[in-house]
Design a protein around this motif. Structure first.
Motif, PDB file in Angstrom:
ATOM      1  N   VAL A 165       0.881  -1.169   0.000  1.00 32.32           N
ATOM      2  CA  VAL A 165       0.000   0.000   0.000  1.00 32.32           C
ATOM      3  C   VAL A 165       0.921   1.223   0.000  1.00 32.32           C
ATOM      4  O   VAL A 165       1.609   1.472   0.993  1.00 32.32           O
ATOM      5  N   PRO A 166       0.971   1.966  -1.105  1.00 28.32           N
ATOM      6  CA  PRO A 166       1.905   3.096  -1.169  1.00 28.32           C
ATOM      7  C   PRO A 166       1.488   4.227  -0.237  1.00 28.32           C
ATOM      8  O   PRO A 166       0.331   4.318   0.186  1.00 28.32           O
ATOM      9  N   ASN A 167       2.430   5.082   0.065  1.00 31.95           N
ATOM     10  CA  ASN A 167       2.131   6.191   0.980  1.00 31.95           C
ATOM     11  C   ASN A 167       1.615   7.429   0.262  1.00 31.95           C
ATOM     12  O   ASN A 167       1.409   8.454   0.889  1.00 31.95           O
ATOM     13  N   ASP A 168       1.378   7.372  -1.052  1.00 40.88           N
ATOM     14  CA  ASP A 168       0.849   8.534  -1.766  1.00 40.88           C
ATOM     15  C   ASP A 168      -0.678   8.488  -1.905  1.00 40.88           C
ATOM     16  O   ASP A 168      -1.261   9.266  -2.637  1.00 40.88           O
ATOM     17  N   ILE A 169      -1.321   7.549  -1.190  1.00 36.53           N
ATOM     18  CA  ILE A 169      -2.785   7.497  -1.158  1.00 36.53           C
ATOM     19  C   ILE A 169      -3.236   7.579   0.295  1.00 36.53           C
ATOM     20  O   ILE A 169      -2.463   7.334   1.214  1.00 36.53           O
ATOM     21  N   GLN A 170      -4.482   7.934   0.487  1.00 36.43           N
ATOM     22  CA  GLN A 170      -5.000   8.123   1.843  1.00 36.43           C
ATOM     23  C   GLN A 170      -4.897   6.843   2.675  1.00 36.43           C
ATOM     24  O   GLN A 170      -4.553   6.896   3.849  1.00 36.43           O
ATOM     25  N   GLN A 171      -5.167   5.705   2.084  1.00 34.86           N
ATOM     26  CA  GLN A 171      -5.084   4.455   2.847  1.00 34.86           C
ATOM     27  C   GLN A 171      -3.667   4.222   3.353  1.00 34.86           C
ATOM     28  O   GLN A 171      -3.465   3.717   4.445  1.00 34.86           O
ATOM     29  N   GLY A 172      -2.661   4.587   2.569  1.00 33.30           N
ATOM     30  CA  GLY A 172      -1.278   4.466   3.009  1.00 33.30           C
ATOM     31  C   GLY A 172      -0.929   5.471   4.087  1.00 33.30           C
ATOM     32  O   GLY A 172      -0.190   5.168   5.031  1.00 33.30           O
ATOM     33  N   SER A 173      -1.473   6.687   3.975  1.00 31.34           N
ATOM     34  CA  SER A 173      -1.222   7.718   4.988  1.00 31.34           C
ATOM     35  C   SER A 173      -1.854   7.350   6.325  1.00 31.34           C
ATOM     36  O   SER A 173      -1.283   7.610   7.379  1.00 31.34           O
ATOM     37  N   ILE A 174      -3.037   6.748   6.282  1.00 27.51           N
ATOM     38  CA  ILE A 174      -3.715   6.329   7.512  1.00 27.51           C
ATOM     39  C   ILE A 174      -2.849   5.319   8.264  1.00 27.51           C
ATOM     40  O   ILE A 174      -2.790   5.307   9.491  1.00 27.51           O
ATOM     41  N   LEU A 175      -2.151   4.473   7.508  1.00 27.02           N
ATOM     42  CA  LEU A 175      -1.297   3.444   8.114  1.00 27.02           C
ATOM     43  C   LEU A 175       0.044   4.003   8.585  1.00 27.02           C
ATOM     44  O   LEU A 175       0.845   3.278   9.139  1.00 27.02           O
ATOM     45  N   GLY A 176       0.286   5.265   8.360  1.00 28.42           N
ATOM     46  CA  GLY A 176       1.547   5.892   8.754  1.00 28.42           C
ATOM     47  C   GLY A 176       2.351   6.253   7.537  1.00 28.42           C
ATOM     48  O   GLY A 176       2.239   7.339   7.009  1.00 28.42           O
ATOM     49  N   ASN A 177       3.136   5.327   7.059  1.00 28.30           N
ATOM     50  CA  ASN A 177       3.973   5.593   5.892  1.00 28.30           C
ATOM     51  C   ASN A 177       3.804   4.467   4.878  1.00 28.30           C
ATOM     52  O   ASN A 177       4.773   3.889   4.408  1.00 28.30           O
ATOM     53  N   GLY A 178       2.573   4.133   4.555  1.00 29.01           N
ATOM     54  CA  GLY A 178       2.297   3.037   3.646  1.00 29.01           C
ATOM     55  C   GLY A 178       2.396   1.705   4.379  1.00 29.01           C
ATOM     56  O   GLY A 178       2.474   1.641   5.603  1.00 29.01           O
ATOM     57  N   ARG A 179       2.418   0.644   3.599  1.00 33.73           N
ATOM     58  CA  ARG A 179       2.488  -0.677   4.217  1.00 33.73           C
ATOM     59  C   ARG A 179       3.024  -1.682   3.202  1.00 33.73           C
ATOM     60  O   ARG A 179       2.662  -1.642   2.025  1.00 33.73           O
ATOM     61  N   ALA A 180       3.864  -2.554   3.666  1.00 34.02           N
ATOM     62  CA  ALA A 180       4.341  -3.676   2.858  1.00 34.02           C
ATOM     63  C   ALA A 180       4.289  -4.911   3.749  1.00 34.02           C
ATOM     64  O   ALA A 180       4.737  -4.866   4.891  1.00 34.02           O
ATOM     65  N   ARG A 181       3.707  -5.981   3.231  1.00 34.23           N
ATOM     66  CA  ARG A 181       3.562  -7.187   4.043  1.00 34.23           C
ATOM     67  C   ARG A 181       3.804  -8.420   3.168  1.00 34.23           C
ATOM     68  O   ARG A 181       3.326  -8.505   2.046  1.00 34.23           O
ATOM     69  N   LEU A 182       4.540  -9.356   3.714  1.00 35.65           N
ATOM     70  CA  LEU A 182       4.747 -10.659   3.089  1.00 35.65           C
ATOM     71  C   LEU A 182       4.151 -11.713   4.008  1.00 35.65           C
ATOM     72  O   LEU A 182       4.380 -11.688   5.212  1.00 35.65           O
ATOM     73  N   ASN A 183       3.406 -12.622   3.444  1.00 38.04           N
ATOM     74  CA  ASN A 183       2.831 -13.711   4.213  1.00 38.04           C
ATOM     75  C   ASN A 183       3.190 -14.997   3.480  1.00 38.04           C
ATOM     76  O   ASN A 183       2.903 -15.145   2.292  1.00 38.04           O
ATOM     77  N   TYR A 184       3.809 -15.914   4.188  1.00 40.80           N
ATOM     78  CA  TYR A 184       4.309 -17.131   3.566  1.00 40.80           C
ATOM     79  C   TYR A 184       3.829 -18.329   4.374  1.00 40.80           C
ATOM     80  O   TYR A 184       4.112 -18.428   5.570  1.00 40.80           O
ATOM     81  N   ARG A 185       3.086 -19.222   3.717  1.00 38.11           N
ATOM     82  CA  ARG A 185       2.640 -20.453   4.376  1.00 38.11           C
ATOM     83  C   ARG A 185       3.118 -21.628   3.545  1.00 38.11           C
ATOM     84  O   ARG A 185       3.010 -21.630   2.329  1.00 38.11           O
ATOM     85  N   ASP A 186       3.630 -22.618   4.231  1.00 35.21           N
ATOM     86  CA  ASP A 186       4.199 -23.780   3.581  1.00 35.21           C
ATOM     87  C   ASP A 186       3.795 -25.026   4.365  1.00 35.21           C
ATOM     88  O   ASP A 186       3.878 -25.024   5.581  1.00 35.21           O
ATOM     89  N   ARG A 187       3.333 -26.051   3.662  1.00 40.51           N
ATOM     90  CA  ARG A 187       2.927 -27.272   4.364  1.00 40.51           C
ATOM     91  C   ARG A 187       3.194 -28.473   3.459  1.00 40.51           C
ATOM     92  O   ARG A 187       2.988 -28.409   2.263  1.00 40.51           O
ATOM     93  N   ASP A 188       3.661 -29.543   4.068  1.00 37.47           N
ATOM     94  CA  ASP A 188       3.767 -30.782   3.311  1.00 37.47           C
ATOM     95  C   ASP A 188       3.352 -31.946   4.197  1.00 37.47           C
ATOM     96  O   ASP A 188       3.566 -31.933   5.396  1.00 37.47           O
ATOM     97  N   ASP A 189       2.740 -32.932   3.579  1.00 38.28           N
ATOM     98  CA  ASP A 189       2.219 -34.092   4.284  1.00 38.28           C
ATOM     99  C   ASP A 189       2.681 -35.343   3.567  1.00 38.28           C
ATOM    100  O   ASP A 189       2.633 -35.428   2.331  1.00 38.28           O
ATOM    101  N   LEU A 190       3.080 -36.307   4.364  1.00 39.38           N
ATOM    102  CA  LEU A 190       3.485 -37.598   3.821  1.00 39.38           C
ATOM    103  C   LEU A 190       2.576 -38.651   4.435  1.00 39.38           C
ATOM    104  O   LEU A 190       2.387 -38.676   5.655  1.00 39.38           O
ATOM    105  N   MET A 191       2.036 -39.496   3.602  1.00 38.79           N
ATOM    106  CA  MET A 191       1.124 -40.500   4.106  1.00 38.79           C
ATOM    107  C   MET A 191       1.512 -41.854   3.558  1.00 38.79           C
ATOM    108  O   MET A 191       1.891 -42.021   2.444  1.00 38.79           O
TER     109      MET A 191
END
Length: 180
Positions: free
Chosen positions: A154-180
Protein backbone atom coordinates in the motif's frame (compact mmCIF):
# COMPACT_ATOMS: atom_id res chain seq x y z
CA UNK A 1 -4.72 -23.95 -23.54
CA UNK A 2 -4.58 -27.63 -22.79
CA UNK A 3 -2.48 -30.51 -24.11
CA UNK A 4 -3.23 -34.15 -23.29
CA UNK A 5 -1.50 -37.39 -24.20
CA UNK A 6 -2.78 -40.92 -23.60
CA UNK A 7 -1.52 -44.36 -24.44
CA UNK A 8 -2.35 -47.85 -23.31
CA UNK A 9 -2.22 -51.58 -23.83
CA UNK A 10 -3.54 -54.60 -21.97
CA UNK A 11 -0.54 -54.37 -19.62
CA UNK A 12 -0.69 -50.70 -18.77
CA UNK A 13 -1.71 -47.19 -19.65
CA UNK A 14 -0.83 -43.59 -18.97
CA UNK A 15 -2.28 -40.15 -19.34
CA UNK A 16 -0.47 -36.83 -19.16
CA UNK A 17 -1.85 -33.33 -19.47
CA UNK A 18 -0.62 -29.75 -19.29
CA UNK A 19 -2.81 -26.69 -19.01
CA UNK A 20 -2.42 -22.92 -18.94
CA UNK A 21 -5.16 -20.38 -18.33
CA UNK A 22 -4.40 -16.65 -18.49
CA UNK A 23 -7.18 -14.32 -17.38
CA UNK A 24 -6.44 -10.62 -17.52
CA UNK A 25 -8.34 -8.60 -14.96
CA UNK A 26 -10.69 -5.72 -15.59
CA UNK A 27 -8.80 -3.39 -13.26
CA UNK A 28 -5.18 -2.34 -13.04
CA UNK A 29 -3.16 -4.81 -10.93
CA UNK A 30 -5.68 -7.64 -11.41
CA UNK A 31 -5.72 -10.91 -13.28
CA UNK A 32 -4.69 -14.53 -12.86
CA UNK A 33 -2.58 -17.21 -14.47
CA UNK A 34 -3.05 -20.90 -13.75
CA UNK A 35 -0.68 -23.69 -14.72
CA UNK A 36 -1.42 -27.38 -14.24
CA UNK A 37 0.38 -30.62 -15.01
CA UNK A 38 -0.94 -34.10 -14.33
CA UNK A 39 0.30 -37.58 -15.06
CA UNK A 40 -1.28 -40.93 -14.18
CA UNK A 41 -0.19 -44.41 -15.08
CA UNK A 42 -0.87 -48.08 -14.40
CA UNK A 43 1.31 -51.05 -15.19
CA UNK A 44 0.85 -54.78 -14.70
CA UNK A 45 3.82 -57.06 -14.05
CA UNK A 46 4.53 -60.73 -13.32
CA UNK A 47 1.64 -62.14 -15.36
CA UNK A 48 -0.74 -59.49 -13.97
CA UNK A 49 -0.09 -60.57 -10.37
CA UNK A 50 1.33 -57.11 -9.55
CA UNK A 51 -0.23 -53.76 -10.47
CA UNK A 52 1.54 -50.45 -10.01
CA UNK A 53 -0.45 -47.19 -10.12
CA UNK A 54 1.18 -43.79 -9.90
CA UNK A 55 -0.14 -40.29 -10.17
CA UNK A 56 1.19 -36.78 -9.87
CA UNK A 57 -0.50 -33.39 -10.01
CA UNK A 58 1.15 -29.99 -9.84
CA UNK A 59 -0.61 -26.66 -10.06
CA UNK A 60 0.49 -23.09 -9.71
CA UNK A 61 -1.82 -20.11 -9.50
CA UNK A 62 -0.61 -16.54 -9.72
CA UNK A 63 -3.18 -13.90 -8.90
CA UNK A 64 -3.00 -10.15 -8.91
CA UNK A 65 -6.02 -9.11 -6.88
CA UNK A 66 -7.68 -5.83 -6.21
CA UNK A 67 -7.00 -5.27 -2.51
CA UNK A 68 -10.50 -4.20 -1.48
CA UNK A 69 -12.81 -4.68 -4.45
CA UNK A 70 -15.95 -3.58 -2.58
CA UNK A 71 -14.41 -0.30 -1.45
CA UNK A 72 -12.85 0.30 -4.88
CA UNK A 73 -16.19 0.11 -6.68
CA UNK A 74 -18.01 1.96 -3.90
CA UNK A 75 -15.43 4.73 -4.11
CA UNK A 76 -15.62 4.83 -7.92
CA UNK A 77 -19.40 5.21 -7.76
CA UNK A 78 -19.45 7.87 -5.05
CA UNK A 79 -16.16 9.78 -5.53
CA UNK A 80 -16.21 13.45 -6.51
CA UNK A 81 -15.79 13.44 -10.33
CA UNK A 82 -14.19 16.90 -10.35
CA UNK A 83 -11.01 15.64 -8.67
CA UNK A 84 -8.07 15.20 -11.08
CA UNK A 85 -7.18 11.81 -12.53
CA UNK A 86 -3.47 12.08 -11.63
CA UNK A 87 -1.24 12.66 -8.62
CA UNK A 88 -1.08 16.21 -7.33
CA UNK A 89 2.22 17.55 -8.74
CA UNK A 90 2.79 19.72 -5.64
CA UNK A 91 2.39 16.97 -3.04
CA UNK A 92 3.09 13.83 -5.12
CA UNK A 93 -0.06 12.30 -3.62
CA UNK A 94 -3.53 11.56 -4.86
CA UNK A 95 -6.07 14.23 -3.91
CA UNK A 96 -8.64 12.85 -1.50
CA UNK A 97 -11.95 14.12 -0.17
CA UNK A 98 -11.19 14.17 3.57
CA UNK A 99 -14.86 14.65 4.45
CA UNK A 100 -16.05 11.48 2.70
CA UNK A 101 -16.26 8.53 5.08
CA UNK A 102 -14.82 5.26 3.71
CA UNK A 103 -14.48 6.78 0.23
CA UNK A 104 -11.01 6.88 -1.25
CA UNK A 105 -9.65 8.03 -4.58
CA UNK A 106 -10.41 5.00 -6.77
CA UNK A 107 -7.48 5.73 -9.10
CA UNK A 108 -5.11 5.86 -6.16
CA UNK A 109 -6.52 2.55 -4.91
CA UNK A 110 -5.41 1.00 -8.21
CA UNK A 111 -1.81 1.49 -7.04
CA UNK A 112 -2.27 -0.99 -4.20
CA UNK A 113 -0.56 -4.23 -5.16
CA UNK A 114 -1.86 -7.53 -3.74
CA UNK A 115 -0.22 -10.59 -5.29
CA UNK A 116 -0.77 -14.24 -4.47
CA UNK A 117 1.14 -17.31 -5.60
CA UNK A 118 -0.10 -20.77 -4.71
CA UNK A 119 1.63 -24.08 -5.35
CA UNK A 120 0.00 -27.45 -4.90
CA UNK A 121 1.77 -30.74 -5.61
CA UNK A 122 0.43 -34.22 -4.98
CA UNK A 123 2.20 -37.49 -5.77
CA UNK A 124 0.55 -40.80 -5.00
CA UNK A 125 1.14 -44.45 -5.64
CA UNK A 126 -0.42 -47.82 -5.12
CA UNK A 127 1.10 -51.26 -5.36
CA UNK A 128 -1.14 -54.31 -5.30
CA UNK A 129 0.03 -57.91 -5.36
CA UNK A 130 -2.33 -60.82 -5.82
CA UNK A 131 -0.70 -63.41 -3.58
CA UNK A 132 -3.29 -66.05 -4.41
CA UNK A 133 -6.66 -65.78 -6.13
CA UNK A 134 -8.86 -63.58 -3.89
CA UNK A 135 -6.03 -62.54 -1.51
CA UNK A 136 -4.32 -59.22 -2.26
CA UNK A 137 -1.66 -57.23 -0.48
CA UNK A 138 -2.02 -53.52 -1.17
CA UNK A 139 0.28 -50.65 -0.26
CA UNK A 140 -0.59 -46.97 -0.65
CA UNK A 141 1.38 -43.78 -0.29
CA UNK A 142 1.08 -40.10 -1.05
CA UNK A 143 2.90 -36.83 -0.62
CA UNK A 144 1.26 -33.41 -0.70
CA UNK A 145 2.94 -30.02 -0.76
CA UNK A 146 1.13 -26.69 -0.47
CA UNK A 147 2.62 -23.21 -0.58
CA UNK A 148 0.83 -19.86 -0.36
CA UNK A 149 2.73 -16.59 -0.80
CA UNK A 150 1.02 -13.23 -0.42
CA UNK A 151 2.54 -9.83 -1.05
CA UNK A 152 0.72 -6.62 -0.19
CA UNK A 153 1.98 -3.13 -0.91
CA UNK A 154 0.00 0.00 0.00
CA UNK A 155 1.91 3.10 -1.17
CA UNK A 156 2.13 6.19 0.98
CA UNK A 157 0.85 8.53 -1.77
CA UNK A 158 -2.78 7.50 -1.16
CA UNK A 159 -5.00 8.12 1.84
CA UNK A 160 -5.08 4.46 2.85
CA UNK A 161 -1.28 4.47 3.01
CA UNK A 162 -1.22 7.72 4.99
CA UNK A 163 -3.71 6.33 7.51
CA UNK A 164 -1.30 3.44 8.11
CA UNK A 165 1.55 5.89 8.75
CA UNK A 166 3.97 5.59 5.89
CA UNK A 167 2.30 3.04 3.65
CA UNK A 168 2.49 -0.68 4.22
CA UNK A 169 4.34 -3.68 2.86
CA UNK A 170 3.56 -7.19 4.04
CA UNK A 171 4.75 -10.66 3.09
CA UNK A 172 2.83 -13.71 4.21
CA UNK A 173 4.31 -17.13 3.57
CA UNK A 174 2.64 -20.45 4.38
CA UNK A 175 4.20 -23.78 3.58
CA UNK A 176 2.93 -27.27 4.36
CA UNK A 177 3.77 -30.78 3.31
CA UNK A 178 2.22 -34.09 4.28
CA UNK A 179 3.48 -37.60 3.82
CA UNK A 180 1.12 -40.50 4.11
Amino acid sequence: HNLSLTNGSENGNFRASLGVVDRPGLLKNSGSRNYTAKIDGSQYAFNKKVRIDIGALASRRERDEQYDIYRTFYSAASYNPTFPNHNNPETGKWDEDQTALEVYNPLGMQEISFKRKLWHVNVNGRLSWEIIKGLNLIGLGSYTYFNNNQKLYVPNDIQQGSILGNGRARLNYRDRDDLM
